[in-house]
Design an enzyme around this catalytic site. Structure first.
Site, mmCIF file in Angstrom:
data_model
loop_
_atom_site.group_PDB
_atom_site.id
_atom_site.type_symbol
_atom_site.label_atom_id
_atom_site.label_comp_id
_atom_site.label_asym_id
_atom_site.label_seq_id
_atom_site.Cartn_x
_atom_site.Cartn_y
_atom_site.Cartn_z
ATOM 1 N N GLU A 195 -19.229 9.423 -27.775
ATOM 2 C CA GLU A 195 -20.595 8.996 -27.489
ATOM 3 C C GLU A 195 -20.637 7.950 -26.389
ATOM 4 O O GLU A 195 -19.732 7.130 -26.255
ATOM 5 C CB GLU A 195 -21.243 8.450 -28.767
ATOM 6 C CG GLU A 195 -21.623 9.593 -29.687
ATOM 7 C CD GLU A 195 -22.111 9.161 -31.046
ATOM 8 O OE1 GLU A 195 -21.935 7.987 -31.420
ATOM 9 O OE2 GLU A 195 -22.667 10.021 -31.745
ATOM 10 N N CYS B 179 -16.907 -0.944 -39.076
ATOM 11 C CA CYS B 179 -17.211 -0.139 -37.892
ATOM 12 C C CYS B 179 -17.087 1.355 -38.175
ATOM 13 O O CYS B 179 -16.082 1.814 -38.701
ATOM 14 C CB CYS B 179 -16.262 -0.539 -36.763
ATOM 15 S SG CYS B 179 -16.405 0.503 -35.312
ATOM 16 N N CYS C 101 -11.507 -1.431 -38.223
ATOM 17 C CA CYS C 101 -12.295 -2.554 -38.744
ATOM 18 C C CYS C 101 -13.194 -2.022 -39.860
ATOM 19 O O CYS C 101 -13.797 -0.946 -39.709
ATOM 20 C CB CYS C 101 -13.160 -3.152 -37.637
ATOM 21 S SG CYS C 101 -12.185 -3.723 -36.243
ATOM 22 N N CYS D 222 -10.614 5.161 -33.638
ATOM 23 C CA CYS D 222 -9.980 3.888 -33.313
ATOM 24 C C CYS D 222 -8.988 3.505 -34.409
ATOM 25 O O CYS D 222 -9.326 3.554 -35.601
ATOM 26 C CB CYS D 222 -11.025 2.791 -33.175
ATOM 27 S SG CYS D 222 -10.310 1.198 -32.737
ATOM 28 N N CYS E 107 -22.658 1.958 -21.822
ATOM 29 C CA CYS E 107 -21.616 1.617 -22.785
ATOM 30 C C CYS E 107 -20.713 2.838 -22.962
ATOM 31 O O CYS E 107 -21.178 3.884 -23.428
ATOM 32 C CB CYS E 107 -22.302 1.224 -24.097
ATOM 33 S SG CYS E 107 -21.176 0.902 -25.435
ATOM 34 N N CYS F 51 -24.299 -1.236 -31.913
ATOM 35 C CA CYS F 51 -22.888 -1.590 -32.018
ATOM 36 C C CYS F 51 -22.326 -1.164 -33.360
ATOM 37 O O CYS F 51 -22.916 -1.435 -34.402
ATOM 38 C CB CYS F 51 -22.712 -3.093 -31.923
ATOM 39 S SG CYS F 51 -23.221 -3.747 -30.373
HETATM 40 N N1 SAH Z 1 -12.953 -1.897 -29.922
HETATM 41 C C1 SAH Z 1 -13.607 -2.851 -29.123
HETATM 42 C C2 SAH Z 1 -14.848 -2.306 -28.424
HETATM 43 C C3 SAH Z 1 -15.743 -1.390 -29.197
HETATM 44 S S1 SAH Z 1 -16.594 -2.088 -30.555
HETATM 45 C C4 SAH Z 1 -13.936 -4.097 -29.914
HETATM 46 O O1 SAH Z 1 -13.820 -4.079 -31.137
HETATM 47 O O2 SAH Z 1 -14.299 -5.078 -29.284
HETATM 48 C C5 SAH Z 1 -17.917 -2.974 -29.742
HETATM 49 C C6 SAH Z 1 -18.477 -4.134 -30.536
HETATM 50 O O3 SAH Z 1 -19.216 -3.661 -31.678
HETATM 51 C C7 SAH Z 1 -17.409 -5.065 -31.080
HETATM 52 O O4 SAH Z 1 -17.716 -6.410 -30.803
HETATM 53 C C8 SAH Z 1 -17.493 -4.805 -32.580
HETATM 54 O O5 SAH Z 1 -17.069 -5.908 -33.325
HETATM 55 C C9 SAH Z 1 -18.949 -4.501 -32.784
HETATM 56 N N2 SAH Z 1 -19.238 -3.811 -34.036
HETATM 57 C C10 SAH Z 1 -18.467 -2.895 -34.657
HETATM 58 N N3 SAH Z 1 -19.070 -2.474 -35.794
HETATM 59 C C11 SAH Z 1 -20.260 -3.133 -35.886
HETATM 60 C C12 SAH Z 1 -21.331 -3.093 -36.817
HETATM 61 N N4 SAH Z 1 -21.324 -2.287 -37.856
HETATM 62 N N5 SAH Z 1 -22.386 -3.911 -36.590
HETATM 63 C C13 SAH Z 1 -22.435 -4.711 -35.513
HETATM 64 N N6 SAH Z 1 -21.457 -4.770 -34.582
HETATM 65 C C14 SAH Z 1 -20.367 -3.985 -34.759
HETATM 66 FE FE1 SF4 Z 2 -12.103 -0.149 -33.205
HETATM 67 FE FE2 SF4 Z 2 -14.557 -0.402 -34.142
HETATM 68 FE FE3 SF4 Z 2 -12.754 -2.294 -34.621
HETATM 69 FE FE4 SF4 Z 2 -13.723 -1.986 -32.106
HETATM 70 S S1 SF4 Z 2 -14.863 -2.623 -33.925
HETATM 71 S S2 SF4 Z 2 -11.581 -2.278 -32.756
HETATM 72 S S3 SF4 Z 2 -14.006 0.264 -32.112
HETATM 73 S S4 SF4 Z 2 -12.664 -0.152 -35.368
#
Ligand code: SAH
Ligand code: SF4
Length: 348
Positions: A95, A122, A119, A115, A108, A340
């Site tokens: 996406e 996410c 996390c 990934c 973006c 995000c």
């Molecule tokens: N992997 C990289 C970039 C992609 S994620 C990273 O983690 O930085 C982009 C941003 O979205 C990151 O700052 C991440 O912490 C945030 N993010 C991920 N899941 C989220 C959620 N459920 N709500 C709000 N922000 C989120």
């Molecule tokens: Fe990966 Fe999502 Fe964590 Fe970014 S926030 S490092 S995309 S799992």
């Protein structure tokens, strides 16, 4: 005949080398082709009329112009955001999000399918079928949008590596994509208009400082509590201490300010003691703090909640006491699951 290579996999410099070394042509021939592709957006050698016919044929045999296919697009109700689902040649999907704000357009882009950091908050981390994107699939996201939007595609825009994936876990292809985006003979986007967002891959932060010191760095730190971070970002090898050191070193090498991103949760996560700990740890680091209120995801842990308005204000109050520049990100496209952390392709 050798297998056709994707033209967008080569950096402009790489293409110039190919033209001069392999085809023994003059440098300006490369310039002519790059001009057709990146200025005139012509993706067909047979239409490059100022090139000799036999050269056009050689190039046509050698290269293809293939970009990911748009399979789906969703527009937010206020039309500010478009989330585009793209299909790659192996049918995997990614996406890309197009955001129009007062200060201009931001695109973006994704760097991986899924990934490995996983996390817990996410959606991307929950996808199956992890793989790195090739450079042409990374820049191809922008070209696909360009083709989709036609005249509506802007002249100037910013690029953020904040879509699916951890860009610094795919550093070779991501760096190659940066070469294509920043080269004046390529997309010609100023490095300062590009942001690399990482969950804190330390080795990658040092390599970025060395190779692309003008690119903006954003580190998704979330918390400075080592144990809590281990729980939230379970597959991260580096400790908070090491990440903060890499941040300081990046600032020292590049002379640039960085951003710490924090997903902000509700409840006990916004306690005074936790926030003071954070403020204290970031003291003396030349940074902005960008908080992103948690966008709840399907199958996310129940105890993680979106913060209330009061909790966000409280966060701002405490953090500004530590003299931090605080911004709270208004997540664009929540109604279309483009905010995000909400990027994920189901059943991939
Ligand atoms: N992997 C990289 C970039 C992609 S994620 C990273 O983690 O930085 C982009 C941003 O979205 C990151 O700052 C991440 O912490 C945030 N993010 C991920 N899941 C989220 C959620 N459920 N709500 C709000 N922000 C989120
Ligand atoms: Fe990966 Fe999502 Fe964590 Fe970014 S926030 S490092 S995309 S799992």
């Amino acid at each position: 005949m050798s297998k056709q290579e994707n033209f967008f996999q080569l950096s402009p410099q790489g293409f110039e080398n190919f033209i001069t070394e392999e085809l023994k042509q003059k440098k300006f021939v490369a310039k002519q082709v790059l001009d057709w592709v990146y200025q005139k957006k012509v993706f067909d050698f047979s239409l490059m009329t100022n090139l000799k016919k036999d050269l056009r044929e050689i190039l046509q045999e050698r290269f293809k112009f293939e970009v990911p296919n748009v399979v789906y697009q969703l527009k937010a109700a206020d039309h500010s955001t478009i989330k585009v689902t793209l299909e790659l040649s192996d049918k995997k999907q990614i996406e890309t999000v197009f955001m129009k704000e007062d200060r201009g357009v931001t695109i973006c882009i994704s760097s991986q399918v899924g990934c490995a950091q996983k996390c817990i908050f996410c959606a991307t981390g929950k996808m199956y079928g992890l793989r790195n994107l090739q450079a042409h699939e990374i820049v191809g996201q922008i070209i696909a949008l360009q083709e989709m939007l036609g005249d509506k595609f802007p002249e100037n825009f910013r690029v953020v590596y904040m879509g699916m994936g951890e860009p610094l876990n795919n550093i070779n292809q991501v760096f190659k994509s940066l070469e294509i985006l920043t080269d004046s003979k390529g997309f010609n986007i100023g490095s300062r208009k590009i942001t690399m967002s990482t969950s804190g891959v330390v080795k990658g932060i040092y390599r970025l400082a060395d190779r692309f010191p003008q690119v903006q760095l954003a580190i998704s730190l979330h918390t400075v509590d080592e144990q809590l971070r281990k729980k939230w970002v379970p597959n991260q090898k580096e400790t908070v201490k090491e990440i903060l050191q890499a941040a300081r070193d990046f600032i020292k090498t590049t002379g640039r300010k960085i951003t710490f991103e924090l997903v902000l949760f509700g409840g006990s996560q916004v306690s005074t003691s936790k926030l003071n700990l954070l403020g204290k740890a970031l003291k003396g680091i030349h940074c902005n703090v960008n908080a992103i209120p948690y966008n709840p995801i399907e199958d996310g842990p129940q105890y993680l909640t979106r913060p209330t308005h009061q909790e966000v204000e409280y966060f701002k109050d405490i953090m500004s006491k530590w003299h931090r520049e605080i911004t709270v990100r208004v997540s664009r496209g929540r109604d279309i699951q483009a905010a995000c952390g909400q990027l994920a392709i189901k059943n991939s």
